[in-house]
Design a protein around this motif. Structure first.
Motif, mmCIF file in Angstrom:
data_model
loop_
_atom_site.group_PDB
_atom_site.id
_atom_site.type_symbol
_atom_site.label_atom_id
_atom_site.label_comp_id
_atom_site.label_asym_id
_atom_site.label_seq_id
_atom_site.Cartn_x
_atom_site.Cartn_y
_atom_site.Cartn_z
ATOM 1 N N LEU A 14 62.914 90.573 66.905
ATOM 2 C CA LEU A 14 62.208 89.545 67.677
ATOM 3 C C LEU A 14 62.284 88.229 66.908
ATOM 4 N N ALA A 15 62.753 87.203 67.584
ATOM 5 C CA ALA A 15 62.797 85.866 66.994
ATOM 6 C C ALA A 15 61.916 84.946 67.824
ATOM 7 N N ALA A 16 61.069 84.156 67.170
ATOM 8 C CA ALA A 16 60.136 83.278 67.881
ATOM 9 C C ALA A 16 60.035 81.935 67.182
ATOM 10 N N ASP A 17 59.837 80.892 67.987
ATOM 11 C CA ASP A 17 59.496 79.593 67.419
ATOM 12 C C ASP A 17 58.633 78.831 68.415
ATOM 13 N N VAL A 18 58.071 77.719 67.957
ATOM 14 C CA VAL A 18 57.190 76.906 68.793
ATOM 15 C C VAL A 18 58.031 75.883 69.538
ATOM 16 N N ALA A 19 57.870 75.845 70.853
ATOM 17 C CA ALA A 19 58.579 74.862 71.672
ATOM 18 C C ALA A 19 58.022 73.466 71.389
ATOM 19 N N GLY A 20 58.917 72.477 71.128
ATOM 20 C CA GLY A 20 58.481 71.100 70.898
ATOM 21 C C GLY A 20 57.662 70.914 69.638
ATOM 22 N N TYR A 21 58.011 71.675 68.598
ATOM 23 C CA TYR A 21 57.206 71.632 67.374
ATOM 24 C C TYR A 21 57.205 70.244 66.725
ATOM 25 N N SER A 22 58.370 69.619 66.676
ATOM 26 C CA SER A 22 58.435 68.289 66.044
ATOM 27 C C SER A 22 57.562 67.288 66.774
ATOM 28 N N ARG A 23 57.574 67.364 68.114
ATOM 29 C CA ARG A 23 56.746 66.433 68.895
ATOM 30 C C ARG A 23 55.267 66.674 68.619
ATOM 31 N N LEU A 24 54.895 67.941 68.547
ATOM 32 C CA LEU A 24 53.492 68.255 68.282
ATOM 33 C C LEU A 24 53.058 67.745 66.910
ATOM 34 N N MET A 25 53.929 67.930 65.930
ATOM 35 C CA MET A 25 53.601 67.444 64.590
ATOM 36 C C MET A 25 53.472 65.923 64.576
ATOM 37 N N GLY A 26 54.317 65.254 65.370
ATOM 38 C CA GLY A 26 54.236 63.806 65.423
ATOM 39 C C GLY A 26 52.955 63.318 66.048
ATOM 40 N N VAL A 27 52.434 64.068 67.014
ATOM 41 C CA VAL A 27 51.193 63.669 67.699
ATOM 42 C C VAL A 27 49.989 63.936 66.813
#
Length: 988
Positions: A14-27
């Motif tokens: 199982l491979a998982a990541d957060v969608a739009g992680y960079s944008r979230l970190m920027g906000v």
């Protein structure tokens, strides 16, 4: 220098990541990190551990996880995504943390705890194809989980993934917040008003308060919700039928699965209290009137019962305004006052709809269906009717004239897959975690339960499992554990109902009002159960449970009946209006799984069918102003009904209208007979005068018989039979499986049956105690030795052969083919007496001793040297015979032409299934004292007119066409599933 061996293994990745992680970190960098850390510690890591996964490594926004089971991997992903959807509720879209998950199963390389290879790379590439909040997996995964998990899978097609040589087929699943809200764990349990409610409810259906312990039907619930939303948006009529076999759990699915979840969607649906028709679909304790009364009370709309009753009597025109008031009261207030919110659709549920079609329910069932049709066929308000009904009675709902033109949406509720039973077992126990009633279920017990469920097949698996779990909980939960040892002590799944009956009989020891002898106790049970609580459906021949008033049960039987109530085999209730107690079997599985009750019903089948026929006909007669044109019982049918007087216990079930109907039939029959006699006398007077007519009348039968013998029968015999009869020397040369015919073959199979030689031999008659679905009258198993070979007709006797006897002998001319055709179809509708007429005629034609098979000969010939339940093996399989669920085009519908299936090892056809067959013996309830030489058992008969049927028929379920099955029928019974074949002695 040797190369180090590379460690490999097959794993789910199982491979998982957060969608739009960079944008979230920027906000919001700190808020995103804190939220992600909380999600991991509170949800993701515990879920991975729960499903036996291993976190290989994490990145800032993602993770790589290894699972040993692909099902665990997908289930873990589902639960994470559903829980995340819940956690994101109320959070603005631009701040939501949503995971994309990819899953693959394949070969991986392990190096210092890390994993590599195409198995890992494909999972990582699939993760990039997944939408936020969704799961994407490979075809390998799809093949492994198919049918094991409730998923709406979307085939995304083939993808050429980066650095992967071959295209990969991808599948997507998007899981919104709704499935999480539908999870049983999202419902409060136990209910506040019943904190000690048991987590296992036995044979009783689960109710709305049990939504928190209703497991195993997630996919069916989602499908049903989709269908209901479609109906709500579609134009009328709106009707959904939930269809499934008895034992599929339809009532629990409706009450604890579907309706509680519809109630949460109160913007679109308003479920009304469930209607169960019983014998009064409108006025009964669980009828329409009480359901509507409960709905108005819940809505706090004050409406006298008399007004509701008047509105129902006035039809849809008067009832709809009241229902509209209910819908309006439940309509949510719109935020925009200029926009009127749409009222919810009213859900009118009819559980166990097969009860609408029994004879005693017709007075209210028909007007109820007419009213229902008018309600679902229009808007203002929108009404959706939901029926639950058994598969074997669905045709009656389809053909109900009252529902003509109403489109029926159907949801099939098949047996649960084996994997779902795990949740049925473990899920309710998990709801007790952290409470004073915490319960641990031993893994060995779970495995044993699953093995027994699978071994028993689909039929009754769910109710038997539920009953067994209830007994386990009741007896052993105080110790905090349920163990395999406990399960063995209770008789396991198969023996659970029989064990409960034995406990009831044992408990009677302490009751001085009950006889001490077991036989007397069983007689009391039989008197209390039949026909009040158990009967026979005359259309299907299947057992069906009934609801009775306690006051109807014979008083002498009531103490024994009460012990079945205490064992939770029967259920009682009290009518709110009258305060009168009612009683019924908790489930029809009781009628099928209690072997002794099955035998009682089989023995009484003819009389019970006659009783049901009288009750149906009398209601039609009364409904048509007692018009003589509706007197349906004449000649043989009236004679069968009259035999009810020989059984006061059954005749007591006839009401005043039924008795008046029979009296009218007798009177009409007497008038017809009198008219017939007068006409006959007049004809005789006209023909030859009084004296000659009298002489002719006295001797006409003999004269006619002699005339037919010399002018028709004898010439036919000498031309078409006697030249072909085997000479003694030829008979002595016959070997096993040889065949012969002792009549002309000019017309194919027209004149007489083809016979096959069956060798002498021995076998074990009956079934061993270990045989699945064994009935009490199949034992004790005993050795039978048949000393001489004999001949058996290759096929069941055909209409061609029967009609030859009609034309050239004295066989009954009025045998109907029920519209299925004659020729090479098996003859049906013949009594034991009719069969005796045929073999006597055939013996006269050939000069040889033709006869019916004995019961021992039949089982010996059917088994053909095998010991398994069916001559072809241990399971019924598909396409081996004609029965109800044998997998053929004739199943439970029409008789197959003779020879449609493969023969057994003796070369005999259709010994199993298709048509029940008469044998010579009278019926004994067991084999104690049975002959051991294969001869007919005609001595010591409990009732010389009760004979034995063997072989099973097209309407019989698979367990009733086993080689050992035997049922009792009165000798004059003519039934459209009953025929025979013949035997012939060879060494005379």
């Amino acid at each position: 220098m040797t190369r180090a061996r590379v460690e490999r293994r097959l794993a789910a990745v199982l491979a998982a990541d957060v969608a739009g992680y960079s944008r979230l970190m920027g906000v919001d960098e700190e808020g995103t990190l804190a939220a992600l850390k909380a999600h991991r510690s509170e949800l993701i890591d515990p879920k991975i551990t729960e499903h036996r996964g291993r976190i290989v490594k994490t990145t800032g926004d993602g993770a790589l996880v290894e699972f040993f089971s692909v099902v665990d991997a997908v289930r873990c992903a589902m639960e994470i995504q559903r829980a995340m959807a819940e956690r994101n509720t109320g959070i603005s879209q631009d701040r939501r943390i949503e995971f994309r998950i990819g899953i693959n199963v394949g070969d991986i390389i392990i190096d210092e705890g890390d994993i590599y290879g195409d198995g890992v790379n494909i999972a990582a590439r699939l993760e990039t194809l997944a939408s936020p909040g969704a799961i994407c997996f490979s075809d390998n995964v799809q093949q492994q989980i198919k049918g094991k998990l409730p998923l709406n899978v979307i085939d995304m097609g083939d993808y050429q993934l980066k650095n992967i040589a071959q295209p990969v087929r991808a599948y997507g699943v998007r899981l919104e917040a709704e499935p999480a809200r539908l999870d049983p764990k999202q419902f409060v349990w136990p209910p506040a008003n019943d904190p000690n409610r048991p987590p296992y409810r036995g044979l009783r259906p689960l109710e709305a308060e049990d939504a928190g312990i209703f497991f195993g039907r997630d996919a069916a619930i989602i499908e049903a919700l989709d269908k209901l939303r479609g109906l709500a948006d579609a134009p009328p009529p709106r009707l959904l039928v939930i269809l499934g076999a008895s034992g599929a759990g339809k009532s629990s699915f409706l009450r604890a699965g579907l309706l509680p979840r519809l109630k949460r969607d109160d913007r679109h649906f308003l479920p009304l209290p469930v209607i169960r028709p019983e014998q009064a679909a409108i006025s009964g304790e669980t009828g329409l009137l009480c359901a509507l009364e409960g709905a108005f009370e819940a809505a706090r709309i004050r409406l006298p019962r008399s007004d509701l009753r008047a509105a129902i009597q006035g039809g849809a025109v008067q009832l709809k305004p009241l229902l509209q008031a209910l819908a309006d009261k439940a309509t949510p207030t719109a935020l925009d006052t200029d926009v009127k919110a749409k009222p919810p659709a009213l859900i009118l549920s009819i559980d166990q709809a097969e009860e609408l079609f029994v004879a005693e329910a017709q007075d209210e069932a028909r007007p109820f269906l007419v009213l229902l049709r008018d309600l679902v066929d229009a808007d203002a308000p929108a009404v959706i009717a939901i029926f639950t009904i058994r598969s074997d009675t669905y045709e009656r709902l389809q053909l109900a004239k009252e529902l003509d033109g109403v489109r029926q949406e159907m949801l099939s509720l098949p047996p649960m897959p084996k994997g779902s039973y795990v949740e049925v077992i473990k899920g309710p126990a998990r709801r007790l975690d952290g409470t004073a009633r915490a319960l641990k279920i031993e893994d060995g017990l779970v495995d044993a339960l699953l093995d027994d469920v699978e071994a028993g097949g689909a039929k009754d698996a769910l109710p038997l499992l539920a009953f067994t779990l209830e007994r386990l909980y009741s007896e052993y939960h105080a110790g905090g554990d349920l163990k395999l040892l406990h399960y063995d002590d209770l008789g396991r799944v198969k023996g659970s109902i029989e064990a409960a009956v034995e406990r009831a009989l044992k408990a009677a020891d302490a009751d001085p009002s009950i006889p001490k002898e077991r036989v007397a106790r069983l007689a009391l049970l039989r008197r209390g159960l039949i026909p009040w609580l158990a009967g026979i459906d005359p259309d299907t021949g299947s057992p069906r449970r009934r609801i009775a008033r306690v006051s109807e049960i014979p008083p002498e039987a009531m103490p024994m009946i009460q012990h079945l109530v205490e064992q939770r085999l029967l259920a009682t209730d009290v009518a709110k209006d009258t305060g009168e107690s009612t009683i019924e079997p908790v489930h029809e599985a009781l009628l099928r799984q209690w072997g002794l009750l099955q035998d009682w019903l089989a023995e009484d089948a003819g009389l019970l069918a006659a009783l049901e026929g009288v009750k149906r006909a009398s209601r039609d007669w009364a409904a048509n102003d007692r018009d003589s044109a509706w007197l349906a019982h004449v000649t043989d049918r009236l004679a069968a009904a009259e035999r009810l007087s020989e059984r006061p216990d059954l005749a007591a079930n006839l009401g005043p209208t039924d008795r008046a109907y029979l009296a009218a039939c007798r009177k009409a029959e007497a008038v017809v007979k009198g008219r017939k006699r007068r006409v006959q006398a007049f004809i005789y007077v006209l023909l030859v005068g009084i004296i000659v007519g009298l002489i002719g009348w006295i001797n006409q039968s003999f004269i006619k018989g002699q005339w037919k013998w010399y002018t028709v029968t004898r010439p036919f015999m000498q031309a078409q039979f006697r030249p072909y009869v085997l000479a003694p020397a030829a008979a002595r040369t016959l070997r096993p499986r040889d065949s012969f015919r002792e009549c002309a073959a000019d017309h194919g199979e027209d004149y007489c049956p083809t016979m096959v030689v069956v060798p002498a031999g021995s076998f074990m008659m009956g079934s061993p105690p270990s045989e699945m679905d064994r009935r009490g009258n199949e034992g004790p198993q005993h050795a039978v030795a048949i000393a001489k070979s004999f001949a058996v007709s290759k096929f069941q006797l055909t209409f061609d052969e029967w009609d030859t006897c009609v034309d050239y002998g004295d066989c009954a001319p009025d045998i109907s083919d029920a519209g299925w055709g004659r020729g090479q179809e098996p003859v049906i509708g013949v009594s034991w007496d009719d069969a005796q007429h045929y073999v006597a005629w055939l013996s006269r034609m050939t000069g040889k001793s033709y006869r019916l098979l004995t019961e021992a000969e039949y089982e010996y010939a059917e088994r053909a040297g095998t010991e398994s339940p069916y001559f072809w093996g241990n399971e019924v399989g598909r396409g081996n015979a004609n029965c109800n669920a044998c997998g053929t085009k004739w199943d439970n519908n029409v008789d197959a032409p003779v020879g449609s299936f493969a023969p057994n090892l003796f070369g005999l056809y259709d010994m199993t299934g298709n048509v029940w067959e008469w044998v010579e013996d009278c019926y004994h309830p067991n084999y104690d004292g049975a002959p051991k030489d294969g001869s007919a058992w005609s001595g010591g008969c409990p009732d010389d007119r009760t004979r034995v049927e063997r072989g099973g028929g097209k309407n019989a379920p698979p367990q009733m066409i086993r080689s050992a099955v035997r049922i009792a029928v009165t000798a004059d019974t003519r039934r459209a599933s009953l025929g025979f074949r013949v035997a012939r002695d060879l060494k005379e």
